[in-house]
Design a protein around this motif. Structure first.
Motif: not given
Length: 531
Positions: A262-269, A271-275, A389-391, A501-504
Motif C-alpha cells: 500500500d504505497v498510500r501509506l507513504f502519505k503518512n509523514r 511512516v515515510s519519515g521513519a522509513l 502511526s497507522v490505523p 519526525l519532530r511532530h511525533v
C-alpha cells in the motif's frame, strides 16, 4: 475495562515462551546478513568468485528477502502465520545444509537467493504472531522491542559467531549453524504458537511481487557494475530498466483495490519519515561494516576469532543502546533520539576517514565503538513507530514495510558503498603494481584485496611484499572513501529525522485512549500530524 478483562488480555508463561521462539528466527535471519562478512575471504579462496560474484553472494540474500517480505506477509495472512513460518524454517534449514557443500560460485548465489526466499517467509510471520499472541498493549510494546533488539543483535553478532566457527571449523560451518535453530522453530511452533486465525481477504498479487523483484535487481546490478565493468552504458541501461519497472509497480499498486504494497501509506509523514531515515542509516553502516571486517583480516592480519572479538565491544554496546532507546523515547521525541544516533554515526565515520594501513588496532576499535552502536536507535524505534502511526487495519502492511526497509537498507549499503570502495581500490592498485609481477598475479590483485593477498603469498621477496603494501594501502583508501560517503548519508539522515519526525511526541506522553482504554499511538501521531 474490568480487572478480569485486563487479566484475560495479559500474556502468561506460554506466550513469553512463544516470544522466545519467535526471537530465534529474527535473530538468525539478520545474522545471516552479516555472518559471511568474516567468512568471505575463506569462501573466496575455495570458490574463487569474481568481485561481482562476491558481492552477489553477500547481498542476493538480503535483496530477495526484502523484495518478498510484503508478498509473504499476504501469503501468511491467507494460509496462516504459523504454517508459513514452519514451511520457511524447513526450507531455510535444508538449503543451508546444501549450500554448505557447494563448490561453485554461481550455485552459491542460487542457494543464497533461496535462503532469501525462505527468510522472507519467516520475518513477517514472526511480527504477525507477536501481534496475535500479545493482546495487552504494554506487553506487546515490550515484545516488539525485544524482537527489534534481536534483529539488532543478529546484525551485530553475525561476525563474532562467524569468527568462532572459522577458528574451529571452516566457512561452511556458517551455513550449518542455521540447521539446529530452524529445527527448534519447526518443533516448537506447533507447541507454543497459535494456529491459523482464519483466511484473510488479501489477494496474492504474484505479478506485483515479480515487479518488485524486477525493480530492485536491475537497479542494484547497475550500481554494482559501475565499479566492476568497462561498459557504463550497460550499467546505466540496467538502472533505467529498474526505474521503469518501479514506476510500473507503483502505478499498479495505486490502481489496485488490494495492493501488495500500500504505497498510500507513504502519505503518512511518520511512516515515510521513519522509513526514509532508517534506510539512510542502514545504508551507510552496511557498506562500511563489510569493508571494516575485511580491513581487520586482510590489512591488520587478524585471525577470524580475533576479528570477532575486536567487533564484540561495539556489538555489546549496540545491544544495550537498542534496549535503552525505547525507554529514552518515552521522555524524548523519537525523531530527536534517532537524529542523535545518526549524528554520532557521522563522528564515527569521520574517524574512519583518518585511518590508514598502519593505524594502531586500539584506535580502529575505538572508532568502531563510536560508529556501530549509533545505528541502534533507528533500528529499535522504526518498527514500533511505523506500526503505531497507522490505523489497526493497516498495521500488517506497515509492519511489512518496516521489515523490508530494515533488510533492504543494509543490503543497499553493501552494494552501493561496497561498489564505491571497490572502484577506489582498483584505481589505487592499477598504476602502482610492482615491476616484474606475473600477469596472473596482477589480474588477481586488480580484482580485489583477497586476490592480492593470495597472489602475494606465492611471490617471495620484495615483489610480494610491495604488492601486499600497495593493495592494503589502496583498500584502506577505499575504506576512507566509503566512510566519507557514509558520513554524508548519515548526516542527511540526522537532519531528516529531526525535521520529518519532530511532530511525533515521546511515546510516554499522555494521549487519547484507544478502544481498549490504553493509549493509542496511532491517535497520538494523527493528532500531532493535524497540528
Amino acid at each position: 475495562m474490568s480487572s478480569a478483562g485486563s487479566t484475560q488480555l495479559r500474556a502468561g508463561r506460554k506466550e513469553w515462551a512463544a516470544l522466545g521462539l519467535l526471537v530465534l528466527p529474527a535473530l538468525l535471519l539478520f545474522m545471516m546478513l552479516t555472518i559471511l562478512f568474516l567468512a568471505i575471504p575463506y569462501l573466496a579462496a575455495d570458490l574463487r568468485p569474481s568481485s561481482t560474484q562476491t558481492l552477489w553472494i553477500l547481498d542476493i540474500y538480503g535483496f530477495l528477502m526484502a523484495s518478498l517480505l510484503v508478498l509473504m506477509g499476504t501469503v501468511a495472512d491467507r494460509f496462516g502465520h504459523r504454517n508459513v513460518l514452519v514451511t520457511g524454517a524447513v526450507l531455510f534449514g535444508v538449503v543451508s545444509a546444501v549450500a554448505a557443500y557447494t563448490d561453485s560460485p554461481a550455485m552459491m548465489i542460487v542457494w543464497r537467493a533461496l535462503l532469501g526466499v525462505a527468510a522472507a517467509m519467516q520475518m513477517p510471520t514472526t511480527l504477525g504472531l507477536i501481534f496475535t499472541t500479545f493482546q495487552d498493549p504494554k506487553q506487546r510494546g515490550v515484545a516488539i522491542g525485544t524482537w527489534a533488539a534481536a534483529i539488532s543483535a543478529g546484525v551485530a553478532l553475525g561476525p563474532l559467531l562467524s569468527g568462532l566457527l572459522l577458528e574451529a571449523f571452516s566457512w561452511r560451518a556458517t551455513f550449518f549453524v542455521a540447521v539446529p535453530v530452524m529445527a527448534v522453530v519447526v518443533i516448537g511452533a506447533p507447541l507454543l504458537l497459535p494456529g491459523r486465525q482464519g483466511p484473510s481477504a488479501g489477494k496474492l498479487d504474484l505479478f506485483s511481487a515479480l515487479l518488485m523483484v524486477l525493480t530492485l535487481l536491475p537497479l542494484i546490478y547497475g550500481v554494482k557494475s559501475f565499479a566492476t565493468t568497462d561498459s557504463p552504458m550497460l550499467s546505466a541501461l540496467a538502472v533505467v530498466v529498474g526505474v521503469l519497472f518501479g514506476v510500473w509497480f507503483v502505478i499498479r499498486q495505486l490502481r489496485s483495490s488490494e495492493p501488495l504494497l500500500d504505497v498510500r501509506l507513504f502519505k503518512n509523514r511518520t511512516v515515510s519519515g521513519a522509513l526514509g531515515v532508517f534506510i539512510l542509516s542502514a545504508m551507510g553502516l552496511g557498506g562500511v561494516y563489510l569493508m571494516f571486517t575485511q580491513y581487520l583480516q586482510l590489512v591488520k592480519g587478524l585471525a577470524p576469532l580475533k576479528t570477532g572479538f575486536a567487533i564484540l565491544p561495539a556489538a555489546l554496546v549496540l545491544i544495550v543502546v537498542a534496549m535503552r532507546s525505547p525507554v529514552i523515547a518515552r521522555r524524548v521525541r523519537p525523531g530527536y533520539v534517532i537524529a542523535t544516533g545518526l549524528a554520532v554515526q557521522v563522528v564515527g565515520y569521520i574517524l574512519f576517514t583518518q585511518i590508514d594501513s598502519t593505524t594502531g588496532l586500539p584506535w580502529v576499535i575505538a572508532g568502531f565503538i563510536v560508529l556501530y552502536p549509533a545505528v541502534s536507535p533507528s533500528m529499535a524505534l522504526t518498527t514500533d513507530l511505523v506500526v503505531g502511526s497507522v490505523p489497526p487495519e493497516k498495521a500488517g502492511a506497515a509492519g511489512g514495510l518496516a521489515s523490508t526497509v530494515n533488510d533492504l537498507g543494509i543490503s543497499l549499503g553493501v552494494a552501493i558503498i561496497g561498489s564505491i570502495g571497490t572502484a577506489v581500490y582498483r584505481n589505487g592498485v592499477d598504476d602502482k603494481l610492482p615491476e616484474g609481477l606475473p600477469d596472473a598475479a596482477a589480474d588477481a590483485a586488480r580484482e580485489n584485496l583477497d586476490g592480492a593477498v593470495a597472489a602475494a603469498r606465492g611471490i617471495p621477496g620484495s615483489v610480494g611484499d610491495q604488492l601486499l603494501r600497495v593493495a592494503r594501502d589502496a583498500f584502506t583508501t577505499g575504506l576512507n572513501t566509503a566512510a566519507a560517503t557514509a558520513a554524508v548519508i548519515a548526516a542527511a539522515g540526522a537532519v531528516a529525522a529531526a525535521v520529518s519526525l519532530r511532530h511525533v511526541p515521546p511515546t510516554g506522553s499522555a494521549v487519547p485512549a484507544g478502544p481498549s482504554g490504553e493509549a493509542s499511538p496511532a491517535e497520538s501521531v494523527s493528532a500531532a500530524e493535524a497540528d
